[in-house]
Design a protein around this motif. Structure first.
Motif, PDB file in Angstrom:
ATOM      1  N   UNK A 489       0.848  -1.187   0.000  1.00 47.22           N
ATOM      2  CA  UNK A 489       0.000   0.000   0.000  1.00 47.22           C
ATOM      3  C   UNK A 489       0.883   1.236   0.000  1.00 47.22           C
ATOM      4  N   UNK A 490       0.550   2.200  -0.858  1.00 42.21           N
ATOM      5  CA  UNK A 490       1.299   3.465  -0.923  1.00 42.21           C
ATOM      6  C   UNK A 490       0.390   4.528  -1.516  1.00 42.21           C
ATOM      7  N   UNK A 491       0.376   5.700  -0.883  1.00 38.08           N
ATOM      8  CA  UNK A 491      -0.393   6.845  -1.376  1.00 38.08           C
ATOM      9  C   UNK A 491      -1.861   6.483  -1.602  1.00 38.08           C
ATOM     10  N   UNK A 492      -2.416   5.700  -0.681  1.00 39.43           N
ATOM     11  CA  UNK A 492      -3.823   5.365  -0.758  1.00 39.43           C
ATOM     12  C   UNK A 492      -4.180   4.311  -1.788  1.00 39.43           C
ATOM     13  N   UNK A 493      -3.203   3.702  -2.458  1.00 45.57           N
ATOM     14  CA  UNK A 493      -3.478   2.689  -3.474  1.00 45.57           C
ATOM     15  C   UNK A 493      -2.788   1.395  -3.084  1.00 45.57           C
ATOM     16  N   UNK A 494      -3.515   0.280  -3.245  1.00 44.13           N
ATOM     17  CA  UNK A 494      -2.935  -1.027  -2.963  1.00 44.13           C
ATOM     18  C   UNK A 494      -2.559  -1.680  -4.286  1.00 44.13           C
ATOM     19  N   UNK A 495      -1.415  -2.339  -4.296  1.00 42.19           N
ATOM     20  CA  UNK A 495      -0.881  -2.931  -5.524  1.00 42.19           C
ATOM     21  C   UNK A 495      -0.426  -4.352  -5.229  1.00 42.19           C
ATOM     22  N   UNK A 496      -0.753  -5.262  -6.149  1.00 45.10           N
ATOM     23  CA  UNK A 496      -0.255  -6.635  -6.087  1.00 45.10           C
ATOM     24  C   UNK A 496       1.028  -6.711  -6.894  1.00 45.10           C
ATOM     25  N   UNK A 497       2.084  -7.224  -6.279  1.00 42.02           N
ATOM     26  CA  UNK A 497       3.361  -7.395  -6.963  1.00 42.02           C
ATOM     27  C   UNK A 497       3.650  -8.885  -7.117  1.00 42.02           C
TER      28      UNK A 497
END
Length: 800
Positions: A489-497
Motif C-alpha cells: 500500500x502506498x499513497x492510498x493505493x494497494x498494488x499486487x506485486x
C-alpha cells in the motif's frame, strides 16, 4: 483451469524443432484418454427438452430418471443418432442396470461395428455383470480397432477401461489364465510396499540445479516408505557425484548410475527403467525440484487414487500444426509405436495432449510394453512423443492434481545454461498476516487468497493459470519470473506485486472494480498484464460492490444480448466465455448469449456439447452452427448474430474478449441513439460494439456488400455510418478493455489474406461510401442470411 501459451527452441534438439504448448489443467479441452465427458446430442428447448432434462438429471445424481427420458428419445431417434444411445448406456450404468446398458451399447455397434469407444463402453457393462472374459474380449476389440486406425479415444468410464487393460496385458504376458482369473480387484496396488520409483537425471557441470533437486528429494517425509530412488549421472561434476554417492551410502538412494560422458536424458532413462521394481515411476529433471517435503505421501496417494493410469503430469497441448513441422513429423513417424495420422480428427493432427517432461508419473509396464523411450530417442520432444504414444496406442492420460503441482517447480531453470548461484527465499508468513499493518492491503490480500485461481495474461506473451497460495507463494503457473506475490500500500493505493527469482518484481497490478487486476510488466512497461479471476470465482472488487442498476420507473429492465462468432478460436473462447457468463449473471434483468459456430474446425461443437449444457438448457445461451463458410467473413458473421439476437441492446464480444464485472449493467444503461465502443488506445477490443438493436438494423448492420468477405475495418465503418445518421458515439472505460493476446492469423480465423492489407482495402471502400452518402449498408440485397442448426437439433433454420 486457465492455460498458458509458451514457445521456444528445445536446446538439446534440432533448432528447427520448436515447441509451443498450452497448459490445460482443469479447464482445457478434454485430454485424450482422460476422464471422459459424455456427449449429449442436445436439441432445442422445444424439440429436445427430454434430452436436456435427462442431462440435468444425470448431473443431479438421478441417472435412473434420466435413463427413462433417454429411452423415449432413443426409441424415436433415427438409428444413426448414436450420442443418445451412448448417453442412455451411461445413464443405465450409473443407475446400476448394467444389462440395459449392454443393450444400448449393442444397438450402437449394430449400426457402427467399428466404433472403438462403443466396444470399450460395452466392456465396462460386461465387467459390471461379472462377465470378465467377455469384457476383456470387448476391450481387446476396442484396442485393436483403435490401433489399426488411431483416432479419438474417449471411453466414458476410463478408469474401468484401464483396469481391463491391466487384465488384457497380464493375459498376453501369460501372468493370468482365462477361465480361472481371480477377481479384477486382485490387480489393486499393494499399499505395504513402495508404489513409485523416483528417477532423477542429473547432467553436466550444473551442480546448483542438481544439488537443489537431490536435496528436495532426499528431504521427503516418509521417502523410503512410499518410494524407491534411482539417480543417473551424465558427465556430472565432482560436487554432484559426491552428493549422489553420499545419499547412496546413507541408504536414501537405492542406486546411482554414473556415466563419464553425457548419454543424455532418454538413454539414461532407459538404463534406470531396467532396474525399476515398482508399478509406477516418477521422472524428475534436475532443473525441477520439490518445495514441500510431504511430497512422497501425496504422490503415493495420487497413484493409489488414480490407479490404473498410464501417464500423469502437468498437462499441455502441443501445437499448433505439430505434424506440419517437418522436424517433429520425421521424428515422431519414425517411432516404433507410430501407426498413422490418416484417421485423426483435424484438431488432434494439430494439437496433442501430453505431460511436460520435467516431471511426470508413468506406469512402468506401459513404458516397457511400448519400448519408451526407444533407442532412437535422446531428449528433444520426448514429452510430446509420449503424448503421441498415448494417442496412437490408447492409454489413460490424467493431470496431476493441483496440490501435487503446488509442491514442485517444473523446468525451473535455464535448461543446461551456465551454472549460477540459485537465490533462496526465506520462509514467508501467510500473505494476509504480512499486510496486517495496512487495512486496505490486508483486505485485498484476503480477497486474493479467497479467489486463489486466476488467468494471468501477459501482453503478446502468454496466458496461463496462476494460483496465489496463502503463504505468499505462487503454486500452479509459477515460473522464474513469477515466484511469489505480495500486496503493498502506498499513497492510498494497494498494488499486487508478482516477484521473480531474487524477489525482483516482474509485474505490478492494481485492482479494478471489474474484478480484474490490471498492470504493467517490469521488463516492458509498454506491455499490459491482467490477472483475471477463475470462472468459478469471478466477482467485483471491492467484494461488496452492488450492480448499481435497477428497474426503470415502469419496472422495465432492458434485455441484453451478448453475441459472439467463432471460427477456429476455441483456444480463446473456452477461456473467455465461461468468465463472461459469470460476469453477466450479476445483471438483474434478462440476458442472453448467442454463440455462432462459423464452420469452426477446432472442436468447438464437441466443447459446446460438453461444457455449455447448463446455459443451453436454462435458456441463457443459444448455440448455432453453420457448415457452409470456408473463410471468416466478419461482416456476414456479425450480421447473422444481429438477426439471431432478441435483446433490446446488442453487445458484440469477440472470442478473445473478457467483459469484466459490471459491463452488462453498463450496456443495459445505454441511452437510445447511442453507440458504445472501446477507447482508441485499446485496439484489441475494437470489435466490442454496444448498440440498440433498432439502431443497428436502421443502418443495415455491417457492410457485407462493400467488403466482399475480407477482414478488417468493419466496426469502424459501422461506427462512422451510425454517427452520420445521428447515433452518438461513446466510449466505455479502459478498465473494461481486456482481451487475450494473439496473432493476426487468429484474429481472422486463420484466413489466408493479410489482415493489414484487407483492412486498408476496406477502409478505402468505406471512405468512398461515406463520401457518396451511402449510409445504409447492403441496400437492395439480402444480408445476414445463413442456414443454421440450433442447439444441435437436426432441423435447420434460415435467418431472414
Amino acid at each position: 483451469m486457465s492455460p498458458t501459451i509458451r514457445s521456444g527452441a528445445d536446446v538439446d534438439g534440432d533448432a528447427a524443432t520448436r515447441k509451443t504448448f498450452q497448459d490445460c489443467e482443469g479447464s482445457a479441452p478434454q485430454p485424450h484418454g482422460g476422464s471422459s465427458v459424455l456427449r449429449q446430442n442436445l436439441a432445442t428447448k422445444e424439440d429436445g427438452s427430454d434430452v436436456a432434462r435427462a442431462a440435468a438429471l444425470r448431473r443431479a445424481g438421478r441417472p435412473g430418471e434420466a435413463a427413462i427420458l433417454l429411452e423415449h428419445v432413443a426409441r424415436t431417434a433415427p438409428s444413426q443418432a448414436m450420442s443418445e444411445l451412448t448417453a442412455l448406456g451411461a445413464a443405465r450404468l450409473e443407475a446400476g442396470d448394467a444389462a440395459a446398458a449392454e443393450a444400448a451399447f449393442e444397438r450402437i455397434l449394430i449400426n457402427d461395428p467399428a466404433r472403438p469407444t462403443a466396444h470399450a463402453d460395452l466392456a465396462v457393462a460386461l465387467l459390471r455383470q461379472g462377465r470378465l472374459d467377455e469384457a476383456v474380449a470387448a476391450y481387446e476389440q476396442a484396442v485393436l480397432l483403435h490401433r489399426a486406425r488411431p483416432r479419438q479415444w474417449d471411453p466414458q468410464f476410463p478408469r474401468e477401461v484401464a483396469r481391463l487393460g491391466l487384465v488384457y496385458e497380464a493375459r498376453r504376458a501369460g501372468q493370468m489364465g482365462d477361465a480361472d482369473d481371480p477377481a479384477i480387484g486382485a490387480l489393486e496396488l499393494d499399499a505395504a510396499v513402495p508404489l513409485v520409483t523416483k528417477l532423477v537425471g542429473c547432467f553436466g557441470d550444473h551442480s546448483d540445479y542438481s544439488l537443489r533437486c537431490l536435496a528436495s528429494v532426499a528431504a521427503g517425509v516418509g521417502l523410503r516408505t512410499h518410494c524407491e530412488l534411482l539417480v543417473g549421472l551424465n558427465a556430472c561434476c565432482t560436487r554432484t557425484v559426491t552428493a549422489a554417492r553420499r545419499l547412496a551410502d546413507d541408504g536414501t538412494v537405492d542406486a546411482v548410475v554414473e556415466c563419464q560422458r553425457n548419454r543424455n536424458k532418454d538413454p539414461m532413462m532407459r538404463v534406470l527403467l531396467e532396474q525399476v521394481r515398482t508399478p509406477y515411476v516418477l521422472w524428475l529433471d534436475d532443473d525441477s525440484h520439490f518445495v514441500d517435503p510431504n511430497w512422497p505421501a501425496v504422490v503415493a496417494r495420487v497413484v493409489r487414487d488414480e490407479h490404473p493410469f498410464d501417464v500423469s503430469g502437468r498437462l499441455g497441448w502441443y501445437g499448433p500444426r505439430r505434424l506440419a513441422d517437418p522436424a517433429y513429423a520425421r521424428f515422431v513417424r519414425g517411432r516404433p509405436w507410430w501407426r498413422t495420422d490418416e484417421h485423426l480428427p483435424p484438431d488432434l493432427r494439430e494439437w496433442v495432449p501430453f505431460a511436460l517432461g520435467g516431471l511426470f508419473v508413468a506406469r512402468t509396464a506401459y513404458l516397457r510394453q511400448h519400448d519408451f523411450p526407444d533407442r532412437g530417442m535422446t531428449k528433444a520432444m520426448d514429452d510430446v512423443a509420449l503424448g503421441d504414444l498415448v494417442l496412437q496406442q490408447t492409454g489413460r492420460l490424467v493431470p496431476l492434481p493441483a496440490d501435487v503441482l503446488a509442491m514442485c517447480r517444473i523446468d525451473d531453470g535455464h535448461r543446461r545454461g551456465v551454472d549460477f548461484d540459485l537465490p533462496i527465499d526465506p520462509p514467508a508468513p501467510a500473505a494476509a498476516e504480512r499486510h496486517a499493518t495496512d487495512p486496505a492491503a490486508r483486505k485485498l490480500a484476503e480477497h486474493l487468497i479467497g479467489q486463489r485461481r486466476f488467468l494471468y495474461v501477459r501482453d503478446q506473451d502468454s496466458h496461463r493459470e496462476l494460483e496465489l497460495l496463502p503463504d505468499g507463494a505462487i503454486g500452479v503457473g509459477a515460473t522464474s519470473r513469477e515466484r511469489r506475490w505480495e500486496v503493498r500500500a502506498a499513497d492510498g493505493e494497494v498494488t499486487l506485486h508478482l516477484l521473480g527469482d531474487g524477489r525482483r518484481p516482474a509485474c505490478s497490478l492494481v485492482p479494478a472494480d471489474t474484478g480484474v487486476l490490471r498492470g504493467r510488466l517490469a521488463a516492458r512497461p509498454e506491455a499490459e498484464a491482467y490477472l483475471i479471476p477463475h470462472a468459478d470465482e469471478v466477482g467485483p472488487w471491492p467484494p461488496d460492490r452492488g450492480s448499481g442498476i435497477g428497474p426503470t420507473a415502469d419496472g422495465y429492465l432492458p434485455r441484453v444480448s451478448f453475441v459472439t462468432a467463432c471460427m477456429n478460436r476455441l483456444h480463446h473462447l473456452r477461456l473467455t466465455l465461461p468468465l463472461n457468463l459469470r460476469w453477466a449473471a450479476s445483471y438483474p434483468g434478462p440476458i442472453e448469449f448467442v454463440l455462432l459456430d462459423y464452420n469452426d474446425r477446432s472442436r468447438l461443437a464437441d466443447w459446446a456439447r460438453a461444457e455449455l449444457l447448463g446455459p443451453i438448457a436454462d435458456g441463457t445461451l443459444s448455440y448455432y452452427r453453420t457448415s457452409r463458410p470456408t473463410r471468416y467473413d466478419q461482416s456476414h458473421a456479425k450480421n447473422v448474430l444481429l438477426k439471431l439476437a432478441t435483446g433490446d441492446v446488442i453487445v458484440h464480444v469477440d472470442a478473445d474478449n473478457v467483459i469484466g464485472h459490471g459491463f452488462a449493467e453498463l450496456a443495459a444503461g445505454l441511452p437510445s441513439r447511442t453507440l458504445l465502443s472501446a477507447p482508441d488506445a485499446y485496439p484489441s477490443t475494437g470489435g466490442r460494439v454496444v448498440a440498440h438493436r433498432a439502431d443497428l438494423l436502421a443502418i443495415g448492420g455491417y457492410d457485407e456488400a462493400s467488403f466482399g468477405g475480407a477482414y478488417g475495418h468493419e466496426d469502424l465503418d459501422l461506427i462512422a455510418r451510425a454517427a452520420a445518421v445521428g447515433v452518438r458515439r461513446a466510449r466505455f472505460d479502459g478498465r473494461y478493455a481486456m482481451a487475450l493476446p494473439h496473432s493476426d492469423g487468429d484474429r481472422q480465423g486463420r484466413d489466408s489474406d493479410d489482415v493489414r492489407t484487407t483492412a486498408r482495402r476496406n477502409a478505402a471502400a468505406s471512405a468512398a461510401n461515406l463520401a457518396a452518402g451511402r449510409l445504409v449498408a447492403n441496400a437492395g440485397r439480402a444480408w445476414g442470411v445463413e442456414t443454421l442448426r440450433r442447439n444441435f437439433a437436426d432441423a435447420k433454420i434460415t435467418t431472414q
